[in-house]
Design a protein around this motif. Structure first.
Motif, PDB file in Angstrom:
ATOM      1  N   LYS A 169       0.887  -1.124  -0.053  1.00  0.00           N
ATOM      2  CA  LYS A 169      -0.116   0.096  -0.038  1.00  0.00           C
ATOM      3  C   LYS A 169       1.042   1.202  -0.051  1.00  0.00           C
ATOM      4  O   LYS A 169       2.287   1.064   0.522  1.00  0.00           O
ATOM      5  CB  LYS A 169      -0.973   0.142   1.365  1.00  0.00           C
ATOM      6  N   THR A 170       0.473   2.330  -0.432  1.00  0.00           N
ATOM      7  CA  THR A 170       1.126   3.584  -0.311  1.00  0.00           C
ATOM      8  C   THR A 170       0.771   4.080   1.164  1.00  0.00           C
ATOM      9  O   THR A 170      -0.296   3.679   1.824  1.00  0.00           O
ATOM     10  CB  THR A 170       0.418   4.611  -1.302  1.00  0.00           C
ATOM     11  N   LYS A 171       1.379   5.146   1.457  1.00  0.00           N
ATOM     12  CA  LYS A 171       1.390   5.750   2.838  1.00  0.00           C
ATOM     13  C   LYS A 171      -0.136   6.225   3.044  1.00  0.00           C
ATOM     14  O   LYS A 171      -0.499   5.697   4.181  1.00  0.00           O
ATOM     15  CB  LYS A 171       2.278   7.039   2.896  1.00  0.00           C
ATOM     16  N   GLU A 172      -0.574   6.634   2.076  1.00  0.00           N
ATOM     17  CA  GLU A 172      -1.952   7.491   2.237  1.00  0.00           C
ATOM     18  C   GLU A 172      -3.080   6.077   2.405  1.00  0.00           C
ATOM     19  O   GLU A 172      -3.978   6.309   3.182  1.00  0.00           O
ATOM     20  CB  GLU A 172      -2.391   8.176   1.044  1.00  0.00           C
ATOM     21  N   GLU A 173      -2.873   5.120   1.454  1.00  0.00           N
ATOM     22  CA  GLU A 173      -3.583   3.909   1.459  1.00  0.00           C
ATOM     23  C   GLU A 173      -3.658   3.166   2.874  1.00  0.00           C
ATOM     24  O   GLU A 173      -4.665   2.711   3.411  1.00  0.00           O
ATOM     25  CB  GLU A 173      -3.315   2.818   0.359  1.00  0.00           C
ATOM     26  N   ALA A 174      -2.380   3.082   3.268  1.00  0.00           N
ATOM     27  CA  ALA A 174      -2.054   2.061   4.416  1.00  0.00           C
ATOM     28  C   ALA A 174      -2.925   3.054   5.511  1.00  0.00           C
ATOM     29  O   ALA A 174      -3.515   2.185   6.343  1.00  0.00           O
ATOM     30  CB  ALA A 174      -0.852   2.055   4.769  1.00  0.00           C
ATOM     31  N   ILE A 175      -2.805   4.075   5.910  1.00  0.00           N
ATOM     32  CA  ILE A 175      -3.241   4.943   6.850  1.00  0.00           C
ATOM     33  C   ILE A 175      -5.042   4.891   6.889  1.00  0.00           C
ATOM     34  O   ILE A 175      -5.526   4.670   7.942  1.00  0.00           O
ATOM     35  CB  ILE A 175      -2.879   6.333   6.963  1.00  0.00           C
ATOM     36  N   LYS A 176      -5.367   5.119   5.713  1.00  0.00           N
ATOM     37  CA  LYS A 176      -6.757   5.138   5.447  1.00  0.00           C
ATOM     38  C   LYS A 176      -7.194   3.549   5.981  1.00  0.00           C
ATOM     39  O   LYS A 176      -8.164   3.338   6.535  1.00  0.00           O
ATOM     40  CB  LYS A 176      -7.215   5.470   4.028  1.00  0.00           C
ATOM     41  N   GLU A 177      -6.744   2.814   5.444  1.00  0.00           N
ATOM     42  CA  GLU A 177      -7.246   1.242   5.863  1.00  0.00           C
ATOM     43  C   GLU A 177      -7.028   1.010   7.362  1.00  0.00           C
ATOM     44  O   GLU A 177      -7.801   0.515   8.226  1.00  0.00           O
ATOM     45  CB  GLU A 177      -6.462   0.248   5.021  1.00  0.00           C
ATOM     46  N   LEU A 178      -5.756   1.356   7.950  1.00  0.00           N
ATOM     47  CA  LEU A 178      -5.567   1.278   9.392  1.00  0.00           C
ATOM     48  C   LEU A 178      -6.472   2.099  10.175  1.00  0.00           C
ATOM     49  O   LEU A 178      -6.938   1.341  11.110  1.00  0.00           O
ATOM     50  CB  LEU A 178      -4.277   1.778   9.699  1.00  0.00           C
ATOM     51  N   GLU A 179      -6.805   3.367   9.906  1.00  0.00           N
ATOM     52  CA  GLU A 179      -7.921   4.118  10.568  1.00  0.00           C
ATOM     53  C   GLU A 179      -9.414   3.204  10.564  1.00  0.00           C
ATOM     54  O   GLU A 179      -9.932   2.973  11.878  1.00  0.00           O
ATOM     55  CB  GLU A 179      -8.258   5.376   9.784  1.00  0.00           C
ATOM     56  N   LYS A 180      -9.739   2.737   9.538  1.00  0.00           N
ATOM     57  CA  LYS A 180     -10.931   1.965   9.441  1.00  0.00           C
ATOM     58  C   LYS A 180     -10.780   0.653  10.291  1.00  0.00           C
ATOM     59  O   LYS A 180     -11.810   0.226  10.911  1.00  0.00           O
ATOM     60  CB  LYS A 180     -11.395   1.506   8.100  1.00  0.00           C
ATOM     61  N   TYR A 181      -9.711   0.072   9.890  1.00  0.00           N
ATOM     62  CA  TYR A 181      -9.442  -1.113  10.755  1.00  0.00           C
ATOM     63  C   TYR A 181      -9.696  -0.792  12.375  1.00  0.00           C
ATOM     64  O   TYR A 181      -9.923  -1.839  13.002  1.00  0.00           O
ATOM     65  CB  TYR A 181      -8.118  -1.923  10.386  1.00  0.00           C
ATOM     66  N   ILE A 182      -8.831  -0.038  12.723  1.00  0.00           N
ATOM     67  CA  ILE A 182      -8.833   0.214  14.134  1.00  0.00           C
ATOM     68  C   ILE A 182     -10.183   0.422  14.953  1.00  0.00           C
ATOM     69  O   ILE A 182     -10.664  -0.012  15.875  1.00  0.00           O
ATOM     70  CB  ILE A 182      -7.832   1.233  14.654  1.00  0.00           C
ATOM     71  N   ASP A 183     -11.228   1.201  14.056  1.00  0.00           N
ATOM     72  CA  ASP A 183     -12.358   1.480  14.436  1.00  0.00           C
ATOM     73  C   ASP A 183     -13.252   0.220  14.624  1.00  0.00           C
ATOM     74  O   ASP A 183     -13.682  -0.099  15.884  1.00  0.00           O
ATOM     75  CB  ASP A 183     -13.095   2.268  13.613  1.00  0.00           C
ATOM     76  N   LYS A 184     -12.901  -0.655  13.656  1.00  0.00           N
ATOM     77  CA  LYS A 184     -13.666  -2.028  13.855  1.00  0.00           C
ATOM     78  C   LYS A 184     -13.017  -3.023  14.981  1.00  0.00           C
ATOM     79  O   LYS A 184     -13.969  -3.647  15.704  1.00  0.00           O
ATOM     80  CB  LYS A 184     -13.497  -2.817  12.492  1.00  0.00           C
ATOM     81  N   VAL A 185     -11.693  -2.935  15.246  1.00  0.00           N
ATOM     82  CA  VAL A 185     -11.231  -3.739  16.318  1.00  0.00           C
ATOM     83  C   VAL A 185     -11.639  -3.159  17.602  1.00  0.00           C
ATOM     84  O   VAL A 185     -11.995  -3.868  18.399  1.00  0.00           O
ATOM     85  CB  VAL A 185      -9.440  -3.340  16.117  1.00  0.00           C
ATOM     86  N   ILE A 186     -12.002  -1.758  17.780  1.00  0.00           N
ATOM     87  CA  ILE A 186     -12.388  -1.287  18.949  1.00  0.00           C
ATOM     88  C   ILE A 186     -13.865  -1.885  19.314  1.00  0.00           C
ATOM     89  O   ILE A 186     -13.985  -2.319  20.320  1.00  0.00           O
ATOM     90  CB  ILE A 186     -12.089   0.161  19.068  1.00  0.00           C
ATOM     91  N   LEU A 187     -14.611  -1.742  17.924  1.00  0.00           N
ATOM     92  CA  LEU A 187     -15.886  -2.165  18.150  1.00  0.00           C
ATOM     93  C   LEU A 187     -15.938  -3.505  18.600  1.00  0.00           C
ATOM     94  O   LEU A 187     -17.098  -4.052  19.313  1.00  0.00           O
ATOM     95  CB  LEU A 187     -16.731  -1.902  17.088  1.00  0.00           C
ATOM     96  N   GLU A 188     -15.204  -4.440  18.053  1.00  0.00           N
ATOM     97  CA  GLU A 188     -15.354  -5.819  18.455  1.00  0.00           C
ATOM     98  C   GLU A 188     -14.731  -6.133  19.734  1.00  0.00           C
ATOM     99  O   GLU A 188     -14.621  -7.328  20.240  1.00  0.00           O
ATOM    100  CB  GLU A 188     -14.394  -6.497  17.238  1.00  0.00           C
ATOM    101  N   GLY A 189     -13.871  -5.334  20.168  1.00  0.00           N
ATOM    102  CA  GLY A 189     -13.333  -5.588  21.588  1.00  0.00           C
ATOM    103  C   GLY A 189     -11.830  -6.148  21.761  1.00  0.00           C
ATOM    104  O   GLY A 189     -11.773  -6.589  22.766  1.00  0.00           O
ATOM    105  N   TYR A 190     -11.260  -6.133  20.661  1.00  0.00           N
ATOM    106  CA  TYR A 190      -9.793  -6.627  20.797  1.00  0.00           C
ATOM    107  C   TYR A 190      -9.007  -5.865  21.383  1.00  0.00           C
ATOM    108  O   TYR A 190      -9.113  -4.565  21.491  1.00  0.00           O
ATOM    109  CB  TYR A 190      -9.359  -6.770  19.290  1.00  0.00           C
ATOM    110  N   THR A 191      -8.055  -6.197  22.342  1.00  0.00           N
ATOM    111  CA  THR A 191      -7.039  -5.594  22.886  1.00  0.00           C
ATOM    112  C   THR A 191      -5.795  -5.496  22.430  1.00  0.00           C
ATOM    113  O   THR A 191      -4.960  -4.835  22.694  1.00  0.00           O
ATOM    114  CB  THR A 191      -7.013  -5.951  24.619  1.00  0.00           C
ATOM    115  N   THR A 192      -5.569  -6.583  21.567  1.00  0.00           N
ATOM    116  CA  THR A 192      -4.330  -6.727  20.902  1.00  0.00           C
ATOM    117  C   THR A 192      -4.611  -7.031  19.452  1.00  0.00           C
ATOM    118  O   THR A 192      -5.500  -7.733  19.137  1.00  0.00           O
ATOM    119  CB  THR A 192      -3.302  -7.847  21.519  1.00  0.00           C
ATOM    120  N   PHE A 193      -3.824  -6.405  18.481  1.00  0.00           N
ATOM    121  CA  PHE A 193      -3.771  -6.831  17.183  1.00  0.00           C
ATOM    122  C   PHE A 193      -2.462  -6.564  16.580  1.00  0.00           C
ATOM    123  O   PHE A 193      -1.522  -5.782  16.917  1.00  0.00           O
ATOM    124  CB  PHE A 193      -5.012  -6.048  16.378  1.00  0.00           C
TER     125      PHE A 193
END
Length: 110
Positions: free
Chosen positions: A39-63
């Motif tokens: 991924k480019t830097k921009e693509e990576a951050i955009k995907e990571l931002e969405k992923y972290i939102d999902k991780v928090i909603l799912e209740g993960y503490t480690t990823f």
């Protein structure tokens, strides 16, 4: 009911049941890692931002964030992004057998 009618009814029931379970699973199914390699830097951050939102909603503490070795650009961008988040978290390189410098393990602190 004819044999053909019975079979059609059974198939329709299973099809409906299958599609419902697939839709439900795809909405909540998230893995405890994200792969950003290529991924480019921009693509990576955009995907990571969405992923972290999902991780928090799912209740993960480690990823894990898989960014690869390369030139280290993605690794640095990912860590700069993590440093700016409003959450209390720690991150570290994965153990060698889990990807070493090519993977960042993130843990939310309570």
């Amino acid at each position: 009911m004819t044999r053909k009618g019975k079979l059609t009814g059974i198939l329709e029931h299973h099809h409906t049941k299958l599609s419902t379970s697939l839709i439900t699973k795809s909405k909540t199914d998230i893995t405890p890692s994200i792969n950003l390699i290529g991924k480019t830097k921009e693509e990576a951050i955009k995907e990571l931002e969405k992923y972290i939102d999902k991780v928090i909603l799912e209740g993960y503490t480690t990823f894990k964030i898989i960014h690869g070795y390369g030139t280290g650009v993605l690794r640095n961008v990912v860590r700069e992004y993590l440093d700016k988040l409003p959450f209390k978290l720690k991150y570290e390189d994965a153990p060698y057998h889990e990807g070493g410098l090519g993977v960042t393990i993130v843990r939310f602190e309570e």
